[in-house]
Design a protein around this motif. Sequence first.
Motif, PDB file in Angstrom:
ATOM      1  N   VAL A   1     -24.006 -33.040  38.657  1.00  0.00           N
ATOM      2  CA  VAL A   1     -24.496 -32.161  37.601  1.00  0.00           C
ATOM      3  C   VAL A   1     -23.968 -30.750  37.851  1.00  0.00           C
ATOM      4  O   VAL A   1     -24.136 -30.204  38.943  1.00  0.00           O
ATOM      5  CB  VAL A   1     -26.034 -32.157  37.553  1.00  0.00           C
ATOM      6  CG1 VAL A   1     -26.539 -31.198  36.498  1.00  0.00           C
ATOM      7  CG2 VAL A   1     -26.547 -33.563  37.286  1.00  0.00           C
ATOM      8  N   ILE A   2     -23.329 -30.169  36.834  1.00  0.00           N
ATOM      9  CA  ILE A   2     -22.831 -28.797  36.950  1.00  0.00           C
ATOM     10  C   ILE A   2     -23.561 -27.862  36.006  1.00  0.00           C
ATOM     11  O   ILE A   2     -23.414 -26.659  36.084  1.00  0.00           O
ATOM     12  CB  ILE A   2     -21.313 -28.713  36.698  1.00  0.00           C
ATOM     13  CG1 ILE A   2     -20.979 -29.213  35.296  1.00  0.00           C
ATOM     14  CG2 ILE A   2     -20.550 -29.473  37.765  1.00  0.00           C
ATOM     15  CD1 ILE A   2     -19.607 -28.806  34.832  1.00  0.00           C
ATOM     16  N   GLY A   3     -24.323 -28.400  35.087  1.00  0.00           N
ATOM     17  CA  GLY A   3     -25.062 -27.583  34.142  1.00  0.00           C
ATOM     18  C   GLY A   3     -25.677 -28.451  33.068  1.00  0.00           C
ATOM     19  O   GLY A   3     -25.500 -29.668  33.066  1.00  0.00           O
ATOM     20  N   ILE A   4     -26.428 -27.825  32.185  1.00  0.00           N
ATOM     21  CA  ILE A   4     -26.982 -28.545  31.048  1.00  0.00           C
ATOM     22  C   ILE A   4     -26.694 -27.744  29.786  1.00  0.00           C
ATOM     23  O   ILE A   4     -26.541 -26.521  29.845  1.00  0.00           O
ATOM     24  CB  ILE A   4     -28.506 -28.807  31.182  1.00  0.00           C
ATOM     25  CG1 ILE A   4     -29.290 -27.501  31.255  1.00  0.00           C
ATOM     26  CG2 ILE A   4     -28.808 -29.697  32.366  1.00  0.00           C
ATOM     27  CD1 ILE A   4     -30.800 -27.686  31.176  1.00  0.00           C
ATOM     28  N   ALA A   5     -26.589 -28.432  28.688  1.00  0.00           N
ATOM     29  CA  ALA A   5     -26.424 -27.787  27.387  1.00  0.00           C
ATOM     30  C   ALA A   5     -27.790 -27.724  26.731  1.00  0.00           C
ATOM     31  O   ALA A   5     -28.462 -28.747  26.582  1.00  0.00           O
ATOM     32  CB  ALA A   5     -25.444 -28.583  26.526  1.00  0.00           C
ATOM     33  N   VAL A   6     -28.215 -26.528  26.357  1.00  0.00           N
ATOM     34  CA  VAL A   6     -29.510 -26.342  25.710  1.00  0.00           C
ATOM     35  C   VAL A   6     -29.254 -26.112  24.235  1.00  0.00           C
ATOM     36  O   VAL A   6     -28.452 -25.258  23.860  1.00  0.00           O
ATOM     37  CB  VAL A   6     -30.268 -25.136  26.317  1.00  0.00           C
ATOM     38  CG1 VAL A   6     -31.617 -24.945  25.634  1.00  0.00           C
ATOM     39  CG2 VAL A   6     -30.437 -25.325  27.820  1.00  0.00           C
TER      40      VAL A   6
ATOM     41  N   MET B   1     -27.621 -42.753  35.559  1.00  0.00           N
ATOM     42  CA  MET B   1     -27.038 -43.524  36.677  1.00  0.00           C
ATOM     43  C   MET B   1     -25.887 -42.772  37.333  1.00  0.00           C
ATOM     44  O   MET B   1     -25.751 -42.781  38.551  1.00  0.00           O
ATOM     45  CB  MET B   1     -26.584 -44.891  36.180  1.00  0.00           C
ATOM     46  CG  MET B   1     -27.748 -45.810  35.864  1.00  0.00           C
ATOM     47  SD  MET B   1     -27.226 -47.449  35.332  1.00  0.00           S
ATOM     48  CE  MET B   1     -26.639 -48.116  36.877  1.00  0.00           C
ATOM     49  N   GLY B   2     -25.062 -42.085  36.537  1.00  0.00           N
ATOM     50  CA  GLY B   2     -23.949 -41.338  37.109  1.00  0.00           C
ATOM     51  C   GLY B   2     -24.401 -40.170  37.952  1.00  0.00           C
ATOM     52  O   GLY B   2     -23.824 -39.871  38.994  1.00  0.00           O
ATOM     53  N   SER B   3     -25.466 -39.508  37.543  1.00  0.00           N
ATOM     54  CA  SER B   3     -25.914 -38.318  38.253  1.00  0.00           C
ATOM     55  C   SER B   3     -26.771 -38.637  39.468  1.00  0.00           C
ATOM     56  O   SER B   3     -26.907 -37.807  40.374  1.00  0.00           O
ATOM     57  CB  SER B   3     -26.682 -37.384  37.311  1.00  0.00           C
ATOM     58  OG  SER B   3     -27.814 -38.035  36.798  1.00  0.00           O
ATOM     59  N   THR B   4     -27.329 -39.828  39.532  1.00  0.00           N
ATOM     60  CA  THR B   4     -28.151 -40.182  40.689  1.00  0.00           C
ATOM     61  C   THR B   4     -27.393 -41.060  41.679  1.00  0.00           C
ATOM     62  O   THR B   4     -27.964 -41.543  42.649  1.00  0.00           O
ATOM     63  CB  THR B   4     -29.459 -40.911  40.266  1.00  0.00           C
ATOM     64  OG1 THR B   4     -29.128 -42.103  39.568  1.00  0.00           O
ATOM     65  CG2 THR B   4     -30.330 -40.012  39.415  1.00  0.00           C
TER      66      THR B   4
END
Length: 179
Positions: free
Chosen positions: A5-10, A174-177
């Motif tokens: 994870v590099i960030g989130i889009a809000v 699944m990709g991020s964990t």
Amino acid sequence: HVGQVIGIAVAETAEQARVAANLVSIEYADEGPAVVSIEEAIAAKSFFDITEHKVESGSPVEEALAADNLVVVEGSFKMGGQEHFYLECNSTLALPSEGCMEVVSSTQAVTKTQNCVAHVCGLPANKVVAKVKRMGGGFGGKETRSVFASCAVAVAAHKLNAPVRLSLTRDVDMGSTGG
């Protein structure tokens, strides 16, 4: 790593956030060959300091290994990565109000969520209320791997001073964990 994870889009809607997230392009620097196995990590001395463990109680290892009638079993065992594949993907709702933060998340680690959210938002832990609705089928996968989502949502809610919700899709979860 891929999936980190590099960030989130809000955004106003989940669809807008997904479209924005898909517009992100990442370029990786060539850092040499990828280290993808335990053997490669040992050979490259590629370790995280926090993973170093020490025996701090009991007899020294050398003393224990010198015991009479010691049976030594040697061999190796390998097992590929596993995904806990919990039933509900990670989801969090963060509700800021009057210098406090309420976080409703799908976690098995409520206190860890509270403390981590307090840390990333710069709040004392007593100003963060962490809650979990009924949850089943976590299989241990939400013991620690849910905190990143709660922290990201809490930071966005804290900065915007508005409620923020995140519900990961199965692929992203699944990709991020690490699955």
